[in-house]
Design a protein around this motif. Structure first.
Motif, mmCIF file in Angstrom:
data_model
loop_
_atom_site.group_PDB
_atom_site.id
_atom_site.type_symbol
_atom_site.label_atom_id
_atom_site.label_comp_id
_atom_site.label_asym_id
_atom_site.label_seq_id
_atom_site.Cartn_x
_atom_site.Cartn_y
_atom_site.Cartn_z
ATOM 1 N N GLY A 136 35.852 40.770 37.298
ATOM 2 C CA GLY A 136 35.697 42.219 37.301
ATOM 3 C C GLY A 136 36.328 42.861 38.526
ATOM 4 O O GLY A 136 36.999 43.899 38.430
ATOM 5 N N LEU A 137 36.132 42.240 39.694
ATOM 6 C CA LEU A 137 36.744 42.753 40.917
ATOM 7 C C LEU A 137 38.266 42.689 40.841
ATOM 8 O O LEU A 137 38.964 43.598 41.310
ATOM 9 N N TYR A 138 38.781 41.609 40.259
ATOM 10 C CA TYR A 138 40.227 41.472 40.111
ATOM 11 C C TYR A 138 40.794 42.648 39.308
ATOM 12 O O TYR A 138 41.788 43.281 39.721
ATOM 13 N N TRP A 139 40.146 42.968 38.176
ATOM 14 C CA TRP A 139 40.663 44.045 37.333
ATOM 15 C C TRP A 139 40.388 45.421 37.924
ATOM 16 O O TRP A 139 41.152 46.363 37.700
ATOM 17 N N LEU A 140 39.310 45.555 38.675
ATOM 18 C CA LEU A 140 39.032 46.828 39.326
ATOM 19 C C LEU A 140 40.128 47.170 40.336
ATOM 20 O O LEU A 140 40.535 48.325 40.474
ATOM 21 N N LEU A 141 40.620 46.147 41.032
ATOM 22 C CA LEU A 141 41.635 46.343 42.075
ATOM 23 C C LEU A 141 43.051 46.133 41.564
ATOM 24 O O LEU A 141 44.016 46.343 42.313
ATOM 25 N N GLN A 142 43.186 45.724 40.318
ATOM 26 C CA GLN A 142 44.497 45.403 39.775
ATOM 27 C C GLN A 142 45.368 46.646 39.659
ATOM 28 O O GLN A 142 44.957 47.678 39.132
#
Length: 254
Positions: A64-70
């Motif tokens: 989730g963090l990866y996609w939030l910052l992607q």
């Protein structure tokens, strides 16, 4: 981003309050370690009682963090970015909920683990509808509210949650196929296939948890563990599919 987080936190807090109110005392949920094939390790603290099944829940939050910052084509402050960020916050929040269930074996945590699955699946059709029809706040609100309310089926029938979840999965798949027809290409088709395959893996491996544990290769990394891996991949490929189609749709307009 703060307002996006509130979109997830407000209904989440309402569900937490209701789950702890006692209204779901008769819902059929599993509250013992016997439900899982992985052996409990007594020497470890309770939050690592089943180490592999516990630690895999970090995967949801990391993903989730990866996609939030992607960084994607949809990075501007727009409804498109809002769709992505809400989905990402849902993933971030879902991991701790499942971990608390394993650590506490409480009824409220078990109810929330089931309940939160429904609006997460519902966000896929909402995003698909946005890609085809543009931002319709009333549509998103209606679908999310109906999704949350659908968990009350568990009060009517022992398999009420499974019925509600099956409907959500079907709605998500049909919405995905529809938006693929409108804006899809070979790349999005591959992502859609991988998301659906991961969903099948999640269901089958979870149901066969104890059966698979009779084989040595599934006695530590059990079917339940691998079902969570598939669930995380399902989340990830749904992100890939939906962000790619959102980019396709925005490029056609521009």
């Amino acid at each position: 981003m703060f307002l996006t987080a509130l979109h997830v936190l407000i209904p989440m807090c309402l569900c937490i309050a209701m789950a702890n109110s006692g209204m779901f005392e008769k819902v059929l949920v599993d509250l013992t370690y016997d439900h899982y094939a992985e052996r409990k390790v007594d020497d470890l603290p309770v939050f690592l009682a089943m180490p592999f099944n516990c630690l895999i829940n970090l995967g949801y939050t990391i993903m989730g963090l990866y996609w939030l910052l992607q960084r994607t084509y949809i990075t501007d402050p727009s409804p498109a970015r809002y769709m992505k960020d809400v989905f990402a916050f849902m993933a971030i929040a879902y991991g701790p909920v499942q971990w608390i269930r394993l650590a506490s074996l409480s009824r409220a945590a078990a109810v929330l683990d089931q309940w939160f699955t429904l609006p997460i699946f519902a966000w896929v059709p909402i995003w698909c509808h946005f890609i085809i029809n543009g931002w319709r706040p009333h549509y998103a609100l209606t679908v999310e509210v109906l999704s949350i309310l659908s968990y009350t089926l568990s009060l009517i029938h022992d398999q009420g949650f499974e019925i509600a979840l099956g409907g959500h999965v079907l709605f998500a798949v049909l919405s995905g196929v529809s938006v693929q027809r409108s804006y899809g290409d070979s790349v999005s088709l591959r992502y859609l296939g991988l998301a659906m395959l991961s969903c099948c893996g999640f269901v089958v491996l979870k149901l066969l948890d104890h059966t698979l544990a009779t084989y040595w290769m599934f006695q530590n990394l059990t079917g339940h563990f691998w079902s969570k891996v598939c669930d995380i991949l399902q989340f990830h490929y749904s992100f890939c599919f939906l962000t790619h189609l959102t980019e396709n749709a925005q490029k056609r307009v521009s």
